[in-house]
Scaffold this motif. Structure first.
Motif, PDB file in Angstrom:
ATOM      1  N   PRO A  88       0.803  -1.024   0.002  1.00 13.48           N
ATOM      2  CA  PRO A  88      -0.009  -0.068  -0.199  1.00 13.48           C
ATOM      3  C   PRO A  88       0.883   1.174  -0.050  1.00 13.48           C
ATOM      4  O   PRO A  88       0.473   2.248  -0.761  1.00 13.48           O
ATOM      5  N   THR A  89       2.032   1.284   0.541  1.00 13.55           N
ATOM      6  CA  THR A  89       2.745   2.469   1.048  1.00 13.55           C
ATOM      7  C   THR A  89       3.459   2.874  -0.236  1.00 13.55           C
ATOM      8  O   THR A  89       3.761   3.861  -0.720  1.00 13.55           O
ATOM      9  N   ALA A  90       3.885   1.654  -0.880  1.00 10.72           N
ATOM     10  CA  ALA A  90       4.544   1.887  -2.338  1.00 10.72           C
ATOM     11  C   ALA A  90       3.840   2.826  -3.276  1.00 10.72           C
ATOM     12  O   ALA A  90       4.485   3.301  -4.284  1.00 10.72           O
ATOM     13  N   LEU A  91       2.418   2.836  -3.319  1.00  9.90           N
ATOM     14  CA  LEU A  91       1.597   3.265  -4.185  1.00  9.90           C
ATOM     15  C   LEU A  91       1.419   4.752  -3.874  1.00  9.90           C
ATOM     16  O   LEU A  91       1.725   5.788  -4.606  1.00  9.90           O
ATOM     17  N   THR A  92       0.843   4.997  -2.720  1.00  9.48           N
ATOM     18  CA  THR A  92       0.382   6.171  -2.117  1.00  9.48           C
ATOM     19  C   THR A  92       1.550   7.147  -1.751  1.00  9.48           C
ATOM     20  O   THR A  92       1.831   8.297  -1.856  1.00  9.48           O
ATOM     21  N   GLY A  93       2.618   6.318  -1.449  1.00 13.81           N
ATOM     22  CA  GLY A  93       4.057   7.139  -0.904  1.00 13.81           C
ATOM     23  C   GLY A  93       4.765   7.682  -2.099  1.00 13.81           C
ATOM     24  O   GLY A  93       5.648   8.446  -2.065  1.00 13.81           O
TER      25      GLY A  93
END
Length: 612
Positions: free
Chosen positions: A465-470
């Motif tokens: 999840p973080t790789a996309l939003t971050g």
């Protein structure tokens, strides 16, 4: 005895309500900004939803979004003085409420903040984690978001706040770590924000029986660390563990990566302290595992998303922590093989299976790119030259976690050998079992040799999840549950739907997927370089209707919130929704708790916030 509510006087100029219709693929599609819910309650039917007096300017299926004005100034415009606004309740006196809260709370000046005092703090508490539902602008206050932030320090202080809000018909949104994905913990308009963060004490941790009693504001990761010291662990684990709070976990009935091992969180709940919408303190259940003294009322509050009451204290039975964790990552030949690998893991590892997770090659590529850009330690465990997208079936992470690490490693190694050699033993002699074992084939696999390597493999899954939003990408998230055999058809149908609406991959929209193979939970993520209104218009409510027809759930673990409340009739009958409304009325007769969440507006007449 039950106190019967007094009948309310009827207004002189009552208008007949206009009921919103559920928007389906066969009706007019609601247009909305990418960060808004499919059927935004921040619209000119505000008065319908909040006040039961209804205005005639709302027509059609699609609510017209209005931004830049407060709920209450909107009501003023619809019902100016002398034009029949007699059934509008008086505007909540937030200044008087804040003054009362300061008196009711110990050191109240420190723990009560109004929007006028610190608008940025209120805006922060009014903004959801994924920023899909921005705070409503309140012209009346010159601010955005909630009107008052209250941080009580005890169950009794929570009760004092809710008793006052019930008496004065002031809407309240309970808030834990605010890590939710469906806008369930932030204000729809300018409600009082009730933060549980100060209820963060561990009251008792029984090493003999494995029973934990703590405040609802305790952070999950900190609780797990405390339990680990005594040889126990929390029965759930999820990516937001460093911020989410146990009260919010229970209110949303969070799932996570340990579901395949421990099952649902509600199974571990022994007792709850809850304050309902009347301000009553309800102590439900006991610390005893066996307590057969009537209906299990505490379970009504698990998964109710703060619409029935505010959880303030929790007592949980704890599972034993494993002595070690052995982790392997397998590259599946195709998705059928990935599902067969999961089935083989359950059969071969049995009671030591700790987790079975899956992510596709695109998610893997985004994670590797993100960690490289941010200087993280994660690298491709299959080698620097291995292509993340090379394996059509994606990647399956399998964990063995038991009481004898050496024994667990032997079982995991034997499992991997069978997968890589195509010699998995069938669970039994049936033709179906034999075929399933034949399909369990991986192109490659890596096995962690120590806890550090195990943590690195887990990082690849947890960073999805973080790789996309971050990375600054816009991400539209869909949390669904389906039979495993329908995972691939759901992904294929979604890609086809995007193509049919002119959204090309990967330029306009890219489908990135991961999920919990062990419990049938699929996370569909549509990624774009910038917010693109066409994506949710294309998929909502089409995707949810597809899932409902397939017998799945439109929310596997994220909850309903304001994102899916208007879609509840897809999976709940009108009779079930009516019963849910009846239960709501028992605990929250004035509808002050988390208004605009869970139930669709048209299914709760007389039960919405301030709907007196």
């Amino acid at each position: 005895r039950r106190v019967q509510p007094q009948p309310q006087p009827q207004p002189q100029h009552r208008r007949q309500p206009h009921r919103r219709q559920l928007v389906t693929s066969s009706s007019a599609a609601a247009r909305h900004e990418p960060w808004e819910a499919p059927h935004s309650v921040l619209s000119d039917d505000h008065y319908d939803h909040y006040f039961a007096g209804n205005h005639a300017s709302y027509t059609g299926d699609a609510p017209q979004t209005t931004t830049g004005s407060s709920l209450f100034s909107e009501v003023e415009e619809i019902y100016p003085e002398g034009t029949g606004r007699g059934d509008a309740p008086p505007r909540p006196d937030y200044a008087a409420a804040a003054a009362y809260f300061r008196r009711a709370l110990a050191n109240g000046d420190e723990y009560v903040t109004t929007a006028c005092q610190d608008p940025e703090l209120l805006r922060a508490h009014s903004t959801d984690w994924i920023r899909r539902w921005p705070p409503a602008e309140h012209a009346a206050f010159g601010t955005a978001g909630g009107s008052v932030l209250v941080k009580p320090g005890s169950t009794e202080e929570v009760a004092a706040v809710l008793d006052y809000c019930h008496e004065h018909a002031i809407p309240v949104v309970p808030q834990g770590g605010n890590t939710g994905m469906v806008g369930g913990s932030t204000p729809v308009a300018d409600e009082v924000v009730l933060s549980l963060s100060r209820l963060n004490a561990v009251h008792d941790l029984d090493a003999l029986e494995g029973v934990l009693t703590c405040g609802a504001g305790c952070v999950l990761e900190e609780l797990n660390a405390a339990c680990n010291e005594l040889g126990y662990e929390m029965p759930l684990d999820l990516g937001a563990k460093g911020s989410c709070q146990i009260g919010g976990n229970l209110s949303t009935h969070a799932g996570g990566v340990r579901f395949v091992r421990h099952g649902p969180l509600r199974a571990y709940v022994l007792a709850l302290a809850v304050v309902d919408g009347r301000g009553r303190v309800l102590r439900l259940g006991s610390r005893m595992r066996k307590d057969n003294t009537g209906p299990d009322l505490k379970q009504l509050f698990v998964g109710s998303e703060g619409t029935l009451g505010v959880i303030t204290e929790v007592t949980l039975a704890l599972p034993r922590a494993p002595r070690g964790r052995q982790v392997a990552l397998l590259a599946a030949r195709d998705f059928t093989a990935a599902c067969a690998i999961m089935a083989a893991a359950k059969a071969s590892l049995g009671e030591v299976l700790g987790a079975c997770e899956w992510f596709d090659g695109r998610a893997f590529r985004h994670v590797l790119g993100y960690t490289e850009a941010t200087g993280g330690a994660a690298a491709n465990p299959f080698g620097p030259d291995a292509e993340p997208d090379a394996h059509a079936g994606g990647y399956v992470l399998v964990e063995a976690a038991g009481s004898v690490p050496e024994h667990d490693m032997v079982k995991l190694e034997a499992f991997l050998e069978g997968i890589l050699e195509g010699s998995v033993a069938p669970a039994n002699e049936s033709a179906a079992a034999v075929e399933l074992a034949r399909q369990a084939v991986a192109d490659d696999a890596v096995l962690a040799q120590d806890m550090s390597q195990a943590a690195t493999l887990w990082t690849l899954r947890e960073l999805c999840p973080t790789a996309l939003t971050g990375s600054g990408l816009s991400c539209y998230k869909y949390d669904i549950s389906l039979p495993l055999k329908l995972f691939e058809p759901a992904m294929d149908a979604t890609r086809q739907r995007l193509r049919e609406h002119g959204l090309r991959e990967p330029d306009d929209a890219e489908l990135v997927c991961w999920g919990h193979l062990g419990d049938g939970n699929l996370h569909l993520n549509i990624v774009s370089r910038a917010p693109n209104e066409a994506i949710p218009e294309c998929l909502e409510p089409w995707l949810f209707e597809w899932v409902a027809r397939a017998g799945g759930s439109i929310s596997a673990e994220h909850g309903v919130g304001r994102c899916k409340n208007e879609l509840m009739p897809l999976i709940k009958s009108s009779e079930v929704l009516e019963v849910m409304g009846d239960i709501k009325e028992v605990f929250d007769p004035k509808g002050i708790l988390n208004p605009g969440k869970m139930l669709p507006a048209e299914m709760s007449p007389g039960r919405g916030a301030l709907n007196l």
